[in-house]
Design a protein around this motif. Sequence first.
Motif, PDB file in Angstrom:
ATOM      1  N   LEU A  42       5.929  17.298  11.953  1.00  0.00           N
ATOM      2  CA  LEU A  42       7.207  16.732  11.722  1.00  0.00           C
ATOM      3  C   LEU A  42       7.622  16.457  10.438  1.00  0.00           C
ATOM      4  CD1 LEU A  42       6.990  14.668  15.112  1.00  0.00           C
ATOM      5  CD2 LEU A  42       8.361  16.792  14.823  1.00  0.00           C
ATOM      6  N   ALA A  43       6.580  15.970   9.677  1.00  0.00           N
ATOM      7  CA  ALA A  43       6.475  15.449   8.546  1.00  0.00           C
ATOM      8  C   ALA A  43       7.029  16.577   7.358  1.00  0.00           C
ATOM      9  CB  ALA A  43       5.304  14.721   8.062  1.00  0.00           C
ATOM     10  N   ILE A  46       0.948  -1.173   0.080  1.00  0.00           N
ATOM     11  CA  ILE A  46       0.100   0.104  -0.031  1.00  0.00           C
ATOM     12  C   ILE A  46       0.857   1.259  -0.087  1.00  0.00           C
ATOM     13  CG2 ILE A  46      -1.467   1.434   1.321  1.00  0.00           C
ATOM     14  CD1 ILE A  46      -2.561  -1.241   2.423  1.00  0.00           C
ATOM     15  N   ILE A  47       0.381   2.184  -0.578  1.00  0.00           N
ATOM     16  CA  ILE A  47       1.208   3.539  -0.726  1.00  0.00           C
ATOM     17  C   ILE A  47       0.441   4.450  -0.242  1.00  0.00           C
ATOM     18  CG2 ILE A  47       2.346   5.369  -2.172  1.00  0.00           C
ATOM     19  CD1 ILE A  47       2.660   3.014  -4.279  1.00  0.00           C
ATOM     20  N   SER A  48       0.880   5.232   0.909  1.00  0.00           N
ATOM     21  CA  SER A  48       0.226   6.493   1.464  1.00  0.00           C
ATOM     22  C   SER A  48       1.027   7.552   1.658  1.00  0.00           C
ATOM     23  CB  SER A  48      -0.203   6.171   2.771  1.00  0.00           C
ATOM     24  OG  SER A  48      -1.126   6.875   3.215  1.00  0.00           O
ATOM     25  N   SER A  49       0.816   8.582   2.488  1.00  0.00           N
ATOM     26  CA  SER A  49       1.666   9.580   2.708  1.00  0.00           C
ATOM     27  C   SER A  49       2.025   9.904   4.034  1.00  0.00           C
ATOM     28  CB  SER A  49       0.859  11.011   2.273  1.00  0.00           C
ATOM     29  OG  SER A  49       0.189  11.590   3.226  1.00  0.00           O
ATOM     30  N   ALA A  50       3.176  10.551   4.362  1.00  0.00           N
ATOM     31  CA  ALA A  50       3.504  10.568   5.974  1.00  0.00           C
ATOM     32  C   ALA A  50       2.579  11.498   6.788  1.00  0.00           C
ATOM     33  CB  ALA A  50       4.785  11.185   6.048  1.00  0.00           C
ATOM     34  N   PHE A  51       1.553  12.225   6.261  1.00  0.00           N
ATOM     35  CA  PHE A  51       0.776  13.178   6.935  1.00  0.00           C
ATOM     36  C   PHE A  51      -0.543  12.556   6.905  1.00  0.00           C
ATOM     37  CE2 PHE A  51       0.842  17.208   4.378  1.00  0.00           C
ATOM     38  CZ  PHE A  51       0.478  16.504   3.274  1.00  0.00           C
TER      39      PHE A  51
END
Lengths: 196, 394
Positions: free
Chosen positions: B335-336, B92-97
């Motif tokens: 932080l991201a 799965i691909i997502s984002s850091a925030f």
Amino acid sequence: MLYSEKVMDHFKNPRNVGEIKDADGIGEVGNAKCGDIMRMYIKVKNGIITDVKFMTFGCGSAIATSSMATELIKGKPIEQALEITNQAVVEALDGLPAYKLHCSVLAEEAIKAAIKDYYEKHHIPFDEKKYCAGDCACLHEHEAAHKPAKAKAEAKPAKAKAEAKSTKAKTKTATKTTTSSKKSTTNKNSKKSAKK
Amino acid sequence: MIYLDNAGTTRMDDSVLKAMLPYLGEQYGNASSLYTFGQKAREVVEEARKTVAKCLNAQEGEIIFTSGGSESDNQAIMSAARYGTLKGKKHIISSAFEHHAVLHTLKKLEKDGFEVTYLPVYENGIVRVEDLKKAIKKDTCLVTIMFANNEIGTIQPVAEIGKICREKGVIFHTDAVQAVGHVQIDVEKMHIDMLSLSAHKFHGPKGVGALYYRRGVPVYPLIEGGAQERNRRAGTENVAGIVGLATALELAIKEMPEANKRMTKLRDKLISELSKIPHSALNGDRKNRLANNFSMCFEGIEGESLLLSLDEHGICASSGSACTSGSLDPSHVLLAIGRPHEVAHGSLRLTLSKFNTEKEVDEVIKVVPKIVEYYRKMSPVWDELEKGERKHVI
């Protein structure tokens, strides 16, 4: 209500905010990474804390506990100030939410750090085991990394203010220097206060 | 009171409350009941479904109603993951925030053997499609990237992401909770396969949301039980909530151009005036951000105390500091985007709505600098910064 009336009072009208230019002892504890730093200045005459001021980077609890801590030690003999526990600070404030109790621990440590600095500046011998290095890390680092053997080996009486300069390096040292004997006290105190 | 936490929740529009009332009162029928009284409720639920579909350029059969954004996020991700498992695809691909409703669901799947790639969001708070292209693998079963971030308001290149996912045959879900009702969304044009939305972010009621899923995309029920929502979401329909959601959405879309124009002006005033505070920095891209979002860090102070003081002045706002999140780390979003912890603690988020006035914004502009100055005066961190013992970061 998130905070008691007393906490809100000490937050809105903090007592003893400021610095003492010719302080006899300065203690700074906490960690900007964690979001809580307390710095306490004391003036001591004939073993009595004649004046005390604080500066704090932190939330409502941090400011309120700092303020209350200064009130609790002002005009008191050093030995009495050393007996102030985080629980006493919390009780004096009519309680804190459980997840804010670590702020009161910092207040207790700030008092001790200031007194330790006073002892060092005035070459008064003291039992190192009773004091943290003066730059206590925040509670989650306390619990995570702290070991008494390492504390003895690595604790170096350094001026608390100088330690604040390189917080990153100090954080690593601090996690090792803070005594785990404190840990049991802390947990006891948090448990007691949590009952509130 | 000056309410500036609309990313947190919004006030219901009066027309929305009015539309809901009958279904909280006399029209209490169960939409699944056979008799006429129940069928009346069924009609309004289906009417609402039509409305929501139209607002997204979707089809009626592609909308199910849920209890809100968190549920929709959970259902979308778990469904795609389950389908992926069936096909032997567990990446799965997502984002850091992402919002925690997405992140914690992904963490759960990681424990079950899924591999998750969290795309970086860089200093401007926007994912880069090149990173996505590189990250997609043969066993990628889902890409889930939020439409607009809740903390810093940055808008992601959703249409581009959709295009890439469509080309690669990967399901694309977007948590559009902060975007729906605030930006134009066309699920067809943007190649969006699943989308989460929540009514209380666009002047609708709390406790109701929707999940859009393209025909053909498998959606498994999170909640088992009755056959409601075409067997995809059990539970007696929250008729009043659903009516409120549709009414609010339709109104928000209608008022969007005018409301955004007004809010952009107010937001920009906040940004330009409060930037004058020394050692302050806007969080996230200046241009690609929601019309309602102001998010700034002030060095040397902590967010909760800032909020409590604002509360004393009757101003409701939010922050990304650890103390306000109840954890020991500040907002993962800040932080991201690369803010160091101590700077992230000193953040302030003000989010506008169509109800805010210029007078309110002027009051905030007057008050915030004074409060920042007050806390800086008592901050040992600020003291060190000013004395040069600690280096300024912003």
